[in-house]
Write a protein that holds these residues in place. Structure first.
Motif, mmCIF file in Angstrom:
data_model
loop_
_atom_site.group_PDB
_atom_site.id
_atom_site.type_symbol
_atom_site.label_atom_id
_atom_site.label_comp_id
_atom_site.label_asym_id
_atom_site.label_seq_id
_atom_site.Cartn_x
_atom_site.Cartn_y
_atom_site.Cartn_z
ATOM 1 N N ASP A 259 0.817 -1.212 0.000
ATOM 2 C CA ASP A 259 0.000 0.000 0.000
ATOM 3 C C ASP A 259 0.853 1.266 0.000
ATOM 4 N N ASP A 260 2.157 1.109 -0.248
ATOM 5 C CA ASP A 260 3.052 2.263 -0.224
ATOM 6 C C ASP A 260 3.591 2.596 -1.611
ATOM 7 N N VAL A 261 2.821 2.245 -2.643
ATOM 8 C CA VAL A 261 3.227 2.482 -4.033
ATOM 9 C C VAL A 261 2.343 3.571 -4.636
ATOM 10 N N TRP A 262 2.977 4.558 -5.259
ATOM 11 C CA TRP A 262 2.250 5.614 -5.953
ATOM 12 C C TRP A 262 2.157 5.263 -7.434
ATOM 13 N N PHE A 263 0.961 4.871 -7.892
ATOM 14 C CA PHE A 263 0.723 4.679 -9.313
ATOM 15 C C PHE A 263 0.456 6.044 -9.930
ATOM 16 N N ALA A 264 1.173 6.384 -10.983
ATOM 17 C CA ALA A 264 1.038 7.712 -11.565
ATOM 18 C C ALA A 264 1.262 7.673 -13.062
ATOM 19 N N THR A 265 0.567 8.551 -13.781
ATOM 20 C CA THR A 265 0.838 8.745 -15.201
ATOM 21 C C THR A 265 2.106 9.578 -15.358
ATOM 22 N N GLY A 266 2.604 9.621 -16.571
ATOM 23 C CA GLY A 266 3.768 10.454 -16.828
ATOM 24 C C GLY A 266 3.519 11.910 -16.510
ATOM 25 N N ASN A 267 2.338 12.401 -16.845
ATOM 26 C CA ASN A 267 2.018 13.795 -16.601
ATOM 27 C C ASN A 267 1.951 14.091 -15.107
ATOM 28 N N GLU A 268 1.411 13.154 -14.328
ATOM 29 C CA GLU A 268 1.359 13.344 -12.878
ATOM 30 C C GLU A 268 2.757 13.384 -12.275
ATOM 31 N N ILE A 269 3.631 12.510 -12.743
ATOM 32 C CA ILE A 269 5.018 12.526 -12.261
ATOM 33 C C ILE A 269 5.701 13.829 -12.653
ATOM 34 N N CYS A 270 5.478 14.269 -13.875
ATOM 35 C CA CYS A 270 6.070 15.518 -14.352
ATOM 36 C C CYS A 270 5.623 16.693 -13.491
ATOM 37 N N ASN A 271 4.334 16.795 -13.252
ATOM 38 C CA ASN A 271 3.815 17.916 -12.447
ATOM 39 C C ASN A 271 4.407 17.888 -11.042
ATOM 40 N N TYR A 272 4.495 16.693 -10.457
ATOM 41 C CA TYR A 272 5.050 16.583 -9.112
ATOM 42 C C TYR A 272 6.519 16.996 -9.102
ATOM 43 N N CYS A 273 7.266 16.574 -10.106
ATOM 44 C CA CYS A 273 8.686 16.917 -10.176
ATOM 45 C C CYS A 273 8.882 18.419 -10.379
ATOM 46 N N ASN A 274 8.037 19.033 -11.167
ATOM 47 C CA ASN A 274 8.149 20.461 -11.376
ATOM 48 C C ASN A 274 7.919 21.241 -10.083
ATOM 49 N N GLU A 275 7.138 20.669 -9.172
ATOM 50 C CA GLU A 275 6.870 21.304 -7.897
ATOM 51 C C GLU A 275 7.967 21.060 -6.863
ATOM 52 N N THR A 276 8.688 19.943 -7.014
ATOM 53 C CA THR A 276 9.596 19.522 -5.936
ATOM 54 C C THR A 276 11.076 19.528 -6.304
ATOM 55 N N LEU A 277 11.417 19.447 -7.575
ATOM 56 C CA LEU A 277 12.833 19.392 -7.960
ATOM 57 C C LEU A 277 13.451 20.797 -7.994
#
Length: 277
Positions: A259-277
């Motif tokens: 239950d500790d896995v984040w399933f994400a689309t490429g766009n979701e990963i991209c948006n998250y990275c743009n906020e955190t990197l």
């Protein structure tokens, strides 16, 4: 700057992105353009669009997983209802050139034209605008990624230099989010086979299903242990066969036991990275 150990949303331990390359018959046409007159060879790719794709969608629906389907513009034009069905099930559409071009064999303007033509075909025929880019099999250049970025694509999923998303420096004060991939997590190299044109060139492959599944599970286990991003690549013509589709079910069962896995689309990963990197 690359993350040493990514921090994922909601305290998840690792990320998983399921991606599907809608190559259709274009894989074989790029390999040998004379395949246009070889209905048996073309049928290898057509099977994926006509049969395998729906099986993938059903499995993802049953597990409430959203995936990214990288789509050539030609596929959007010639399998429009199939691509629209992917969209109607809530999945992301990414760009995959226009007609499965080997980008490294094209000059910069030709690459940009192919990518733009692919984006436009998806928009016109399917009503969505892709934000991610994957190059077809074959090499690409930095100009490929620069062209993708200039055309409004926010992330790439092409390189093999990490197992964490990062900001790729393209020069000229230009960056793009890169979501790396690895051949071991791609079904086509294990299962693609044809006598003429010969693929693989030396023949001698369709891999053992149990062995491939074990590879995928082991790679996921490693990604989870180290907190990384596991990207699976699928081709409906490969995984979509009746005996192979169960591999996808078994793999997802293995992943979803945690239950500790984040399933994400490429766009979701991209948006998250743009906020955190």
């Amino acid at each position: 700057m690359k993350l040493e150990r990514p921090v994922w949303p909601e305290g998840k331990k690792c990320a998983v992105s399921i991606t599907v390359n809608l190559n259709g018959e274009l894989f074989w046409l790029q390999l040998d353009p004379t395949c246009v007159n070889m209905p048996k060879t073309l049928s290898l790719g057509q099977y994926g669009m006509n049969r395998g794709l729906d099986r993938i969608i059903d499995i993802l629906d049953n597990r409430n997983i959203k995936a990214t389907f990288f789509t050539p513009g030609w596929i959007a034009e010639n399998y429009t209802e199939k691509v629209k069905n992917v969209i109607n099930h809530g999945h992301e559409i990414g760009a995959l050139g226009y007609k499965h071009e080997n980008m490294a064999l094209l000059n910069t303007q030709e690459q940009k034209t192919a990518i733009k033509r692919g984006i436009d075909a998806i928009k016109i025929n399917c009503g969505v605008v892709p934000t991610g880019f994957r190059s077809p099999e074959g090499e690409l250049t930095l100009d490929t990624l620069r062209s993708a970025k200039e055309l409004g694509l926010n992330y790439s999923s092409n390189l093999c230099d990490d197992d964490r998303p990062y900001k790729k420096n393209l020069g000229n004060d230009m960056e793009i989010i890169e979501i790396p991939i690895h051949w071991v997590n791609y079904d086509l190299p294990y299962f693609a086979f044809n006598y003429h044109p010969a693929f693989p060139a030396g023949q001698g492959r369709i891999a053992n299903y149990t062995g491939v599944l074990s590879n995928w599970e082991d790679e996921f286990d490693g990604c989870r242990e180290y907190g990384l991003c596991y990207v699976l690549q699928l081709d409906p013509a490969a995984i979509g066969a009746p005996g192979r589709i169960g591999m996808l079910e078994d793999l997802l069962d293995h992943i979803q036991q945690y239950d500790d896995v984040w399933f994400a689309t490429g766009n979701e990963i991209c948006n998250y990275c743009n906020e955190t990197l």
